[in-house]
Design a protein around this motif. Structure first.
Motif, PDB file in Angstrom:
ATOM      1  N   VAL A 156      29.768  51.492  53.447  1.00 47.91           N
ATOM      2  CA  VAL A 156      28.469  51.475  52.738  1.00 47.91           C
ATOM      3  C   VAL A 156      28.100  52.816  53.037  1.00 47.91           C
ATOM      4  CG1 VAL A 156      26.420  50.561  52.622  1.00 47.91           C
ATOM      5  CG2 VAL A 156      28.184  48.930  52.858  1.00 47.91           C
ATOM      6  N   ARG A 157      28.155  53.364  54.208  1.00 48.35           N
ATOM      7  CA  ARG A 157      27.364  54.836  54.481  1.00 48.35           C
ATOM      8  C   ARG A 157      28.100  55.807  53.838  1.00 48.35           C
ATOM      9  NH1 ARG A 157      27.190  57.048  60.735  1.00 48.35           N
ATOM     10  NH2 ARG A 157      29.432  56.881  60.271  1.00 48.35           N
ATOM     11  N   THR A 158      29.473  55.743  53.916  1.00 51.41           N
ATOM     12  CA  THR A 158      30.244  56.674  52.960  1.00 51.41           C
ATOM     13  C   THR A 158      29.649  56.953  51.588  1.00 51.41           C
ATOM     14  OG1 THR A 158      32.064  56.600  54.592  1.00 51.41           O
ATOM     15  CG2 THR A 158      32.375  57.547  52.369  1.00 51.41           C
ATOM     16  N   ARG A 159      29.737  55.472  50.955  1.00 50.23           N
ATOM     17  CA  ARG A 159      29.218  55.427  49.447  1.00 50.23           C
ATOM     18  C   ARG A 159      27.751  55.893  49.326  1.00 50.23           C
ATOM     19  NH1 ARG A 159      34.030  55.187  47.807  1.00 50.23           N
ATOM     20  NH2 ARG A 159      34.627  55.020  50.168  1.00 50.23           N
ATOM     21  N   GLN A 160      27.097  55.706  50.265  1.00 51.64           N
ATOM     22  CA  GLN A 160      25.481  56.510  50.314  1.00 51.64           C
ATOM     23  C   GLN A 160      25.814  58.061  50.337  1.00 51.64           C
ATOM     24  OE1 GLN A 160      23.583  54.422  53.469  1.00 51.64           O
ATOM     25  NE2 GLN A 160      22.916  52.780  52.331  1.00 51.64           N
ATOM     26  N   LEU A 161      26.568  58.659  51.114  1.00 56.56           N
ATOM     27  CA  LEU A 161      26.691  59.796  51.311  1.00 56.56           C
ATOM     28  C   LEU A 161      27.427  60.567  49.887  1.00 56.56           C
ATOM     29  CD1 LEU A 161      28.250  60.415  54.816  1.00 56.56           C
ATOM     30  CD2 LEU A 161      25.966  60.692  54.072  1.00 56.56           C
ATOM     31  N   ILE A 162      28.179  59.673  49.097  1.00 60.17           N
ATOM     32  CA  ILE A 162      28.631  60.137  47.973  1.00 60.17           C
ATOM     33  C   ILE A 162      27.828  60.429  46.963  1.00 60.17           C
ATOM     34  CG2 ILE A 162      30.265  59.618  45.814  1.00 60.17           C
ATOM     35  CD1 ILE A 162      32.201  58.327  48.174  1.00 60.17           C
ATOM     36  N   MET A 163      26.813  59.239  47.061  1.00 61.61           N
ATOM     37  CA  MET A 163      25.475  59.314  46.149  1.00 61.61           C
ATOM     38  C   MET A 163      24.717  60.508  46.440  1.00 61.61           C
ATOM     39  SD  MET A 163      26.121  57.120  43.816  1.00 61.61           S
ATOM     40  CE  MET A 163      24.477  57.457  42.965  1.00 61.61           C
ATOM     41  N   GLU A 164      24.457  60.767  47.372  1.00 55.91           N
ATOM     42  CA  GLU A 164      23.863  62.147  48.127  1.00 55.91           C
ATOM     43  C   GLU A 164      24.273  63.198  47.783  1.00 55.91           C
ATOM     44  OE1 GLU A 164      22.146  62.082  52.038  1.00 55.91           O
ATOM     45  OE2 GLU A 164      22.235  59.949  52.143  1.00 55.91           O
ATOM     46  N   LEU A 165      25.527  63.457  47.591  1.00 57.38           N
ATOM     47  CA  LEU A 165      26.291  64.518  47.219  1.00 57.38           C
ATOM     48  C   LEU A 165      26.016  64.661  45.639  1.00 57.38           C
ATOM     49  CD1 LEU A 165      29.514  64.315  49.362  1.00 57.38           C
ATOM     50  CD2 LEU A 165      27.838  66.179  49.436  1.00 57.38           C
ATOM     51  N   ARG A 166      26.270  63.751  45.130  1.00 58.44           N
ATOM     52  CA  ARG A 166      26.114  63.608  43.538  1.00 58.44           C
ATOM     53  C   ARG A 166      24.642  64.053  43.242  1.00 58.44           C
ATOM     54  NH1 ARG A 166      29.080  58.089  42.068  1.00 58.44           N
ATOM     55  NH2 ARG A 166      31.269  58.899  42.371  1.00 58.44           N
ATOM     56  N   VAL A 167      23.540  63.732  43.837  1.00 63.07           N
ATOM     57  CA  VAL A 167      22.305  64.060  43.413  1.00 63.07           C
ATOM     58  C   VAL A 167      21.919  65.625  43.637  1.00 63.07           C
ATOM     59  CG1 VAL A 167      19.860  63.603  44.189  1.00 63.07           C
ATOM     60  CG2 VAL A 167      21.458  61.581  43.893  1.00 63.07           C
ATOM     61  N   VAL A 168      22.489  66.167  44.763  1.00 64.77           N
ATOM     62  CA  VAL A 168      22.010  67.463  45.224  1.00 64.77           C
ATOM     63  C   VAL A 168      23.069  68.340  44.316  1.00 64.77           C
ATOM     64  CG1 VAL A 168      23.893  67.484  47.264  1.00 64.77           C
ATOM     65  CG2 VAL A 168      21.736  68.835  47.169  1.00 64.77           C
ATOM     66  N   THR A 169      24.197  68.005  43.963  1.00 65.37           N
ATOM     67  CA  THR A 169      24.860  68.717  43.188  1.00 65.37           C
ATOM     68  C   THR A 169      24.444  68.933  41.808  1.00 65.37           C
ATOM     69  OG1 THR A 169      26.990  68.179  44.392  1.00 65.37           O
ATOM     70  CG2 THR A 169      27.476  68.995  42.317  1.00 65.37           C
ATOM     71  N   ASN A 170      23.687  67.852  41.078  1.00 68.79           N
ATOM     72  CA  ASN A 170      23.258  67.825  39.953  1.00 68.79           C
ATOM     73  C   ASN A 170      21.930  69.018  40.032  1.00 68.79           C
ATOM     74  OD1 ASN A 170      25.087  66.095  38.450  1.00 68.79           O
ATOM     75  ND2 ASN A 170      23.884  64.356  39.251  1.00 68.79           N
ATOM     76  N   LYS A 171      21.346  68.738  40.856  1.00 66.25           N
ATOM     77  CA  LYS A 171      20.160  69.727  41.092  1.00 66.25           C
ATOM     78  C   LYS A 171      20.804  71.220  41.261  1.00 66.25           C
ATOM     79  CE  LYS A 171      16.935  66.878  43.534  1.00 66.25           C
ATOM     80  NZ  LYS A 171      15.904  66.555  44.771  1.00 66.25           N
ATOM     81  N   LEU A 172      21.631  71.350  41.885  1.00 64.29           N
ATOM     82  CA  LEU A 172      22.129  72.742  42.006  1.00 64.29           C
ATOM     83  C   LEU A 172      22.829  73.082  40.619  1.00 64.29           C
ATOM     84  CD1 LEU A 172      24.056  72.242  45.292  1.00 64.29           C
ATOM     85  CD2 LEU A 172      22.131  73.985  45.023  1.00 64.29           C
ATOM     86  N   LYS A 173      23.262  72.461  39.881  1.00 61.11           N
ATOM     87  CA  LYS A 173      23.980  72.701  38.675  1.00 61.11           C
ATOM     88  C   LYS A 173      22.748  72.910  37.500  1.00 61.11           C
ATOM     89  CE  LYS A 173      28.407  70.326  38.929  1.00 61.11           C
ATOM     90  NZ  LYS A 173      29.305  69.353  38.399  1.00 61.11           N
ATOM     91  N   ASN A 174      21.678  72.206  37.479  1.00 61.28           N
ATOM     92  CA  ASN A 174      20.782  72.368  36.855  1.00 61.28           C
ATOM     93  C   ASN A 174      19.840  73.716  37.204  1.00 61.28           C
ATOM     94  OD1 ASN A 174      20.090  70.106  34.470  1.00 61.28           O
ATOM     95  ND2 ASN A 174      20.520  68.987  36.740  1.00 61.28           N
ATOM     96  N   ALA A 175      19.765  74.170  38.356  1.00 63.58           N
ATOM     97  CA  ALA A 175      18.961  75.366  38.896  1.00 63.58           C
ATOM     98  C   ALA A 175      19.956  76.517  38.497  1.00 63.58           C
ATOM     99  CB  ALA A 175      19.241  75.237  40.359  1.00 63.58           C
ATOM    100  N   GLN A 176      21.240  76.396  38.107  1.00 56.61           N
ATOM    101  CA  GLN A 176      21.958  77.397  37.646  1.00 56.61           C
ATOM    102  C   GLN A 176      21.535  77.867  36.157  1.00 56.61           C
ATOM    103  OE1 GLN A 176      26.236  76.713  38.044  1.00 56.61           O
ATOM    104  NE2 GLN A 176      25.893  75.422  39.696  1.00 56.61           N
ATOM    105  N   THR A 177      20.814  76.916  35.441  1.00 56.17           N
ATOM    106  CA  THR A 177      20.566  77.263  34.156  1.00 56.17           C
ATOM    107  C   THR A 177      18.921  77.446  34.087  1.00 56.17           C
ATOM    108  OG1 THR A 177      20.360  74.840  33.579  1.00 56.17           O
ATOM    109  CG2 THR A 177      22.393  75.993  33.031  1.00 56.17           C
ATOM    110  N   GLY A 178      18.346  77.392  35.330  1.00 61.69           N
ATOM    111  CA  GLY A 178      16.824  77.502  35.267  1.00 61.69           C
ATOM    112  C   GLY A 178      16.059  76.442  35.087  1.00 61.69           C
ATOM    113  N   GLN A 179      16.800  75.246  35.302  1.00 60.43           N
ATOM    114  CA  GLN A 179      16.224  73.848  35.339  1.00 60.43           C
ATOM    115  C   GLN A 179      15.808  73.093  36.505  1.00 60.43           C
ATOM    116  OE1 GLN A 179      15.304  72.456  32.039  1.00 60.43           O
ATOM    117  NE2 GLN A 179      15.901  74.513  31.300  1.00 60.43           N
TER     118      GLN A 179
END
Length: 586
Positions: free
Chosen positions: A465-488
């Motif tokens: 369960v903890r590993t699944r939570q870490l995977i979700m945390e990685l997805r969230v922060v990755t989406n933030k970083l990808k949006n920041a690349q376009t100024g969003q």
């Protein structure tokens, strides 16, 4: 007689048979009598008492983890060494992940200190410039600028702040102050200044500066905050992922590969490399499942850092705030006659100030010291003892080897000569039973690949369960970083019209202060958003500190010079016609 003659005839044959018979009957005794001195010495060097350690090998029927051959380990020793194998494993994971933890911790601290100091230096630079140029006129209105930097700091620190609204409010307050200063011969009511601010979008008293500053500041601050948060998240994920609790089957495999040779009286024999890999892949099965999202996260960090090095440069953005605000005010001063005339036509004639004779805008502004731009020598270019290029270069160098970390971790651990035998020593290593070649295949990476692991029994139907939570945390922060690349900015993408707090429309994301791009053209043909995705905003309320709020109606937030032009404004050439009818702006 025949017997004696046969005995005397074959004396050597009789002797050999007797020796073989005696040696066969004594072989177990000889094996049990082998010394355990080497095992006792290694056991004592690890800090354990040898009180229960056999002096010579004994029968291994009592063993639960190691092969039940003759052994130098008692039951208590086997239990103790099993616990030691778990500690050794956790230590190996910690040591081999220390590079990640140190990098994320140190890089986050360096970038955070740098970005915060950039904001401090930017505010200090503005205070020095404007105090030197305007003296008391600036200090009397300094709170307008102070509020801007307070909100910028709050945004960078993770506060729920819309950069678009922060800049919009700043220009709204500033146009009221500057309009009053360039027309000191008049007395303006709050309603009158409300009218001025409300129509600043049409007047464009600061020219194109507010839009250019908004694009530059928003994309830089969004990228800086995303990078800082991303580094902090990386640190936290590594911390969580390496805080392991070895399962019983994992401990069994660890004990069999590391300390069963010691119990067999062969303390110098290391486990075969392939045996070590299977044990580590079984014990680190869930960590292997982080791989895909982890690589996406590292790639996104790398790309955002490159943006900060180029078009989203935080140094340039922080440095340009005071210069662009100075440029904007100077533009309004130089065009004060035209701007004031249009305001008087649209908002009506103001009342003369008590004790002053009515003068034209040109007369009132002619003897004022104009704002000026400043050379690079007068502006801060570094902070926290470094510069952005150096920080980004160092970060990118450290990010590259982080890709593939979790699937390479078993290999990294087993490549240590203290932990496993070299791959070239496959015939003289410990194969789990004795000294010899390890025959089973090496398993793949991740949880699902361990279904047939011969060393560690893994239940692939129960993901951690903890590993699944870490995977979700990685997805969230990755989406933030990808949006920041376009100024969003993901936190505000659905809260504002158009692009929210994300650095402007498609046409203005990259064109400011970079060659090869034409002027900005507002997207008039942009399709309207549905009411569900663009809820109405509450009306603004006038505050006592002079901030502009709409107290006359509930039409929503009034946009100032920094707002996007989401509608076609009434051409200013029609203003004379409007004035002949009435002061329509009021």
């Amino acid at each position: 007689m025949d017997t004696r003659s046969s005995s005397s005839r074959y004396p050597l044959l009789v002797l050999l048979c007797a020796v073989c018979s005696l040696s066969g009957s004594r072989s177990p005794v000889a094996s049990a009598g082998r010394s355990c001195a080497d095992t006792r010495q290694v056991y004592a060097e690890k800090g354990y008492s040898t009180g229960t350690a056999p002096v010579t090998q004994i029968s291994g029927e009592h063993l639960r983890l190691c092969p039940q051959d003759y052994t130098c380990c008692s039951s208590q020793m086997e239990e103790t060494l099993a616990l030691q194998s778990e500690r050794d494993f956790l230590k190996a994971v910690e040591e081999n992940s220390q590079f990640l933890l140190t990098t994320f911790t140190q890089r986050h601290r360096r970038f955070d200190e740098f970005f915060r100091e950039l904001i401090e230096l930017s505010e200090k630079s503005m205070n020095q410039m404007f105090t030197k140029t305007y003296g008391r006129l600036f200090t009397q209105n300094a709170h307008v600028f102070q509020e801007l930097f307070v909100e910028l700091r709050r945004y960078y620190s993770g506060g729920s702040v819309s950069l678009s609204e922060v800049l919009s409010d700043f220009w709204s307050r500033l146009v009221e102050r500057v309009f009053s200063l360039v027309n000191p011969q008049y007395q303006f009511s709050e309603d009158y200044l409300e009218c001025v601010s409300k129509h600043a979008e049409q007047l464009q008293p600061f020219g194109d500066v507010p839009r250019r500053l908004r694009v530059q500041v928003m994309r830089a601050f969004i990228a800086a905050r995303a990078l800082s948060q991303g580094l902090a998240t990386g640190r936290d994920i590594v911390n969580k992922a390496t805080k392991l609790t070895a399962e019983s089957e994992c401990v069994r495999g660890l004990m069999r590969q590391w300390y069963c040779p010691l119990c067999r009286g062969m303390p110098s024999v290391r486990p075969c490399h392939s045996l070590c890999l299977n044990v580590m892949k079984g014990c680190l099965a869930n960590q292997g499942d982080l791989e895909t999202e982890w690589n996406n996260f590292i790639d996104a960090l790398y790309q955002v850092s490159e943006k900060l090095e180029g078009p989203f440069n935080m140094e340039l953005a922080a440095d340009s705030i005071s210069v662009k605000v100075s440029e904007a005010i100077m533009h309004m001063q130089e065009n004060s006659v035209t701007i004031s005339t249009k305001v008087f036509q649209g908002c009506g004639s103001p009342r003369p100030a008590p004790g002053r004779s009515k003068r034209s805008p040109k007369e009132s502004g002619g003897n004022r010291r104009p704002f000026r731009t400043y050379t690079p020598e007068e502006k801060p270019t570094t902070a926290a003892g470094t510069n952005l290029d150096r920080l980004v270069t160092e970060l990118k160098e450290r990010l590259r080897p982080m890709r593939g970390f979790w699937v390479s971790l078993p290999h990294t651990i087993c490549n240590d000569e203290r932990i496993a035998a070299d791959v070239t020593n496959e015939d003289r290593c410990w194969n789990g039973q004795t000294r010899g070649r390890y025959l089973p295949d090496v398993m793949g990476d991740g949880l699902a690949s361990q279904i047939n692991n011969p060393e560690v029994e893994v239940d692939i139907s129960r993901p951690d369960v903890r590993t699944r939570q870490l995977i979700m945390e990685l997805r969230v922060v990755t989406n933030k970083l990808k949006n920041a690349q376009t100024g969003q900015d993901m936190d505000f993408m659905d809260s504002e019209e158009g692009s929210g707090s994300g650095g402007g429309d498609e046409g203005e994301r990259y064109n400011d202060d970079w060659p090869g791009h034409g002027p900005y053209s507002p997207p008039y043909n942009k399709p309207p958003r549905s009411p569900a995705s663009n809820p109405a905003k509450p009306p603004r309320v006038r505050e006592r500190n002079g901030s502009k709020w709409n107290k006359n109606n509930g039409q929503g937030r009034i946009k100032s010079a920094t707002s996007k032009l989401s509608f076609s404004p009434v051409p200013l050439l029609l203003l004379p016609f409007m004035v002949t009818v009435a002061p329509m702006w009021r």
